[in-house]
Design a protein around this motif. Sequence first.
Motif, PDB file in Angstrom:
ATOM      1  N   TRP A   1       0.452  -3.443  -8.770  1.00 39.62           N
ATOM      2  CA  TRP A   1      -0.925  -3.927  -8.609  1.00 39.62           C
ATOM      3  C   TRP A   1      -1.968  -2.801  -8.575  1.00 39.62           C
ATOM      4  N   TYR A   2      -1.536  -1.549  -8.368  1.00 43.15           N
ATOM      5  CA  TYR A   2      -2.490  -0.459  -8.158  1.00 43.15           C
ATOM      6  C   TYR A   2      -2.508   0.455  -9.376  1.00 43.15           C
ATOM      7  N   PHE A   3      -1.970   1.619  -9.264  1.00 43.49           N
ATOM      8  CA  PHE A   3      -1.897   2.566 -10.366  1.00 43.49           C
ATOM      9  C   PHE A   3      -0.446   2.981 -10.549  1.00 43.49           C
ATOM     10  N   ASP A   4      -0.155   3.581 -11.688  1.00 47.79           N
ATOM     11  CA  ASP A   4       1.205   4.054 -11.968  1.00 47.79           C
ATOM     12  C   ASP A   4       1.377   5.424 -11.317  1.00 47.79           C
ATOM     13  N   ILE A   5       1.680   5.402 -10.031  1.00 44.93           N
ATOM     14  CA  ILE A   5       1.843   6.616  -9.251  1.00 44.93           C
ATOM     15  C   ILE A   5       3.328   6.973  -9.243  1.00 44.93           C
ATOM     16  N   GLU A   6       3.627   8.213  -9.614  1.00 43.02           N
ATOM     17  CA  GLU A   6       5.028   8.631  -9.736  1.00 43.02           C
ATOM     18  C   GLU A   6       5.709   8.792  -8.381  1.00 43.02           C
ATOM     19  N   LYS A   7       5.030   9.440  -7.434  1.00 45.79           N
ATOM     20  CA  LYS A   7       5.612   9.667  -6.106  1.00 45.79           C
ATOM     21  C   LYS A   7       4.553   9.402  -5.048  1.00 45.79           C
ATOM     22  N   PHE A   8       4.977   8.766  -3.960  1.00 44.92           N
ATOM     23  CA  PHE A   8       4.067   8.523  -2.848  1.00 44.92           C
ATOM     24  C   PHE A   8       4.862   8.400  -1.560  1.00 44.92           C
TER      25      PHE A   8
ATOM     26  N   LEU B   1       0.798  -1.224   0.000  1.00 46.27           N
ATOM     27  CA  LEU B   1       0.000   0.000   0.000  1.00 46.27           C
ATOM     28  C   LEU B   1       0.832   1.276   0.000  1.00 46.27           C
ATOM     29  N   THR B   2       2.098   1.184   0.416  1.00 43.90           N
ATOM     30  CA  THR B   2       2.862   2.408   0.638  1.00 43.90           C
ATOM     31  C   THR B   2       4.197   2.495  -0.097  1.00 43.90           C
ATOM     32  N   ASP B   3       4.713   1.395  -0.606  1.00 42.38           N
ATOM     33  CA  ASP B   3       5.990   1.407  -1.315  1.00 42.38           C
ATOM     34  C   ASP B   3       5.715   1.606  -2.807  1.00 42.38           C
ATOM     35  N   ILE B   4       6.268   2.660  -3.363  1.00 45.17           N
ATOM     36  CA  ILE B   4       5.949   3.034  -4.745  1.00 45.17           C
ATOM     37  C   ILE B   4       6.241   1.920  -5.742  1.00 45.17           C
ATOM     38  N   SER B   5       7.326   1.178  -5.562  1.00 42.96           N
ATOM     39  CA  SER B   5       7.631   0.098  -6.511  1.00 42.96           C
ATOM     40  C   SER B   5       6.629  -1.043  -6.376  1.00 42.96           C
TER      41      SER B   5
ATOM     42  N   TYR C   1      -6.716   8.586   2.423  1.00 41.97           N
ATOM     43  CA  TYR C   1      -6.417   9.741   1.585  1.00 41.97           C
ATOM     44  C   TYR C   1      -7.662  10.212   0.860  1.00 41.97           C
ATOM     45  N   THR C   2      -7.670  11.512   0.568  1.00 40.71           N
ATOM     46  CA  THR C   2      -8.763  12.056  -0.229  1.00 40.71           C
ATOM     47  C   THR C   2      -8.618  11.557  -1.656  1.00 40.71           C
ATOM     48  N   TRP C   3      -9.733  11.582  -2.375  1.00 44.18           N
ATOM     49  CA  TRP C   3      -9.769  11.086  -3.750  1.00 44.18           C
ATOM     50  C   TRP C   3     -10.722  11.987  -4.519  1.00 44.18           C
ATOM     51  N   ARG C   4     -10.167  12.732  -5.464  1.00 50.14           N
ATOM     52  CA  ARG C   4     -11.003  13.588  -6.310  1.00 50.14           C
ATOM     53  C   ARG C   4     -10.393  13.626  -7.702  1.00 50.14           C
ATOM     54  N   TYR C   5     -11.081  14.336  -8.604  1.00 47.27           N
ATOM     55  CA  TYR C   5     -10.635  14.411  -9.985  1.00 47.27           C
ATOM     56  C   TYR C   5     -10.397  15.856 -10.394  1.00 47.27           C
ATOM     57  N   ASP C   6      -9.337  16.089 -11.144  1.00 43.67           N
ATOM     58  CA  ASP C   6      -9.002  17.415 -11.632  1.00 43.67           C
ATOM     59  C   ASP C   6     -10.120  17.930 -12.532  1.00 43.67           C
TER      60      ASP C   6
ATOM     61  N   PRO D   1       3.867   7.762   2.690  1.00 41.72           N
ATOM     62  CA  PRO D   1       2.809   7.609   3.690  1.00 41.72           C
ATOM     63  C   PRO D   1       2.976   8.629   4.818  1.00 41.72           C
ATOM     64  N   LYS D   2       2.727   9.891   4.485  1.00 47.76           N
ATOM     65  CA  LYS D   2       2.852  10.989   5.441  1.00 47.76           C
ATOM     66  C   LYS D   2       1.625  11.875   5.306  1.00 47.76           C
ATOM     67  N   VAL D   3       1.025  12.243   6.430  1.00 49.84           N
ATOM     68  CA  VAL D   3      -0.138  13.129   6.401  1.00 49.84           C
ATOM     69  C   VAL D   3       0.242  14.424   5.688  1.00 49.84           C
ATOM     70  N   GLY D   4      -0.612  14.819   4.752  1.00 51.52           N
ATOM     71  CA  GLY D   4      -0.382  16.027   3.971  1.00 51.52           C
ATOM     72  C   GLY D   4       0.298  15.781   2.636  1.00 51.52           C
ATOM     73  N   PHE D   5       0.835  14.561   2.421  1.00 51.15           N
ATOM     74  CA  PHE D   5       1.505  14.278   1.151  1.00 51.15           C
ATOM     75  C   PHE D   5       0.462  14.208   0.033  1.00 51.15           C
ATOM     76  N   LYS D   6       0.711  14.952  -1.045  1.00 51.65           N
ATOM     77  CA  LYS D   6      -0.198  14.973  -2.190  1.00 51.65           C
ATOM     78  C   LYS D   6       0.384  14.132  -3.309  1.00 51.65           C
ATOM     79  N   PHE D   7      -0.478  13.349  -3.942  1.00 51.90           N
ATOM     80  CA  PHE D   7      -0.048  12.538  -5.084  1.00 51.90           C
ATOM     81  C   PHE D   7      -1.149  12.517  -6.126  1.00 51.90           C
ATOM     82  N   ASP D   8      -0.775  12.189  -7.345  1.00 56.36           N
ATOM     83  CA  ASP D   8      -1.760  12.116  -8.418  1.00 56.36           C
ATOM     84  C   ASP D   8      -1.383  11.003  -9.383  1.00 56.36           C
ATOM     85  N   PHE D   9      -2.356  10.614 -10.180  1.00 51.77           N
ATOM     86  CA  PHE D   9      -2.142   9.571 -11.175  1.00 51.77           C
ATOM     87  C   PHE D   9      -3.283   9.605 -12.181  1.00 51.77           C
ATOM     88  N   MET D  10      -3.032   9.008 -13.332  1.00 51.43           N
ATOM     89  CA  MET D  10      -4.049   8.902 -14.373  1.00 51.43           C
ATOM     90  C   MET D  10      -4.703   7.531 -14.287  1.00 51.43           C
ATOM     91  N   GLY D  11      -5.989   7.489 -14.548  1.00 54.29           N
ATOM     92  CA  GLY D  11      -6.710   6.216 -14.585  1.00 54.29           C
ATOM     93  C   GLY D  11      -8.103   6.456 -15.127  1.00 54.29           C
TER      94      GLY D  11
END
Length: 145
Positions: free
Chosen positions: A32-39, A23-27, A76-81, A41-51
């Motif tokens: 198994w999840y999404f192609d997330i560039e940076k992640f 759930l927390t290691d980017i590699s 984490y919050t989950w919304r769309y641009d 597990p810290k409160v306030g950390f923002k991340f994004d991905f396409m899907g």
Amino acid sequence: MKKDSILVERTFNVPASKVWSALTDISDMKQWYFDIEKFEPKVGFKFDFMGGPNEDTQYLHLCEVTEVIENEKLAYTWRYDNYPGNSLVCWQLIDRGEKTIVRLTHTDIPSLAEGSPDFSKENFSEGWNYILHTSLKEYLENDES
């Protein structure tokens, strides 16, 4: 749990530390999840991905970590641009020794559904069930992971 929420639960035959890493290691996440560039597990950390539902229809997901309890809980919050609404995804891990119960909840989905039919509760339910019961299961219970 509210009617507008999704709850998916599954027991995996691996310790909680292995699920936490998935759930927390980017590699691990990319497998198994999404192609997330940076992640992180810290409160306030923002991340994004396409899907999206298919290759032609993709959405930019915008997320922010809201809660972290190592080996126990990640939210984490989950919304769309450029779309209305904001929801919350919460992964809860229940340690049972060599097994781990994973309880995923996704709340406030109706606020997203206003933006596109692709963001319906039914589509999220189908997606989260696939993620827990197929992609995460195959990743965690594969002897090579």
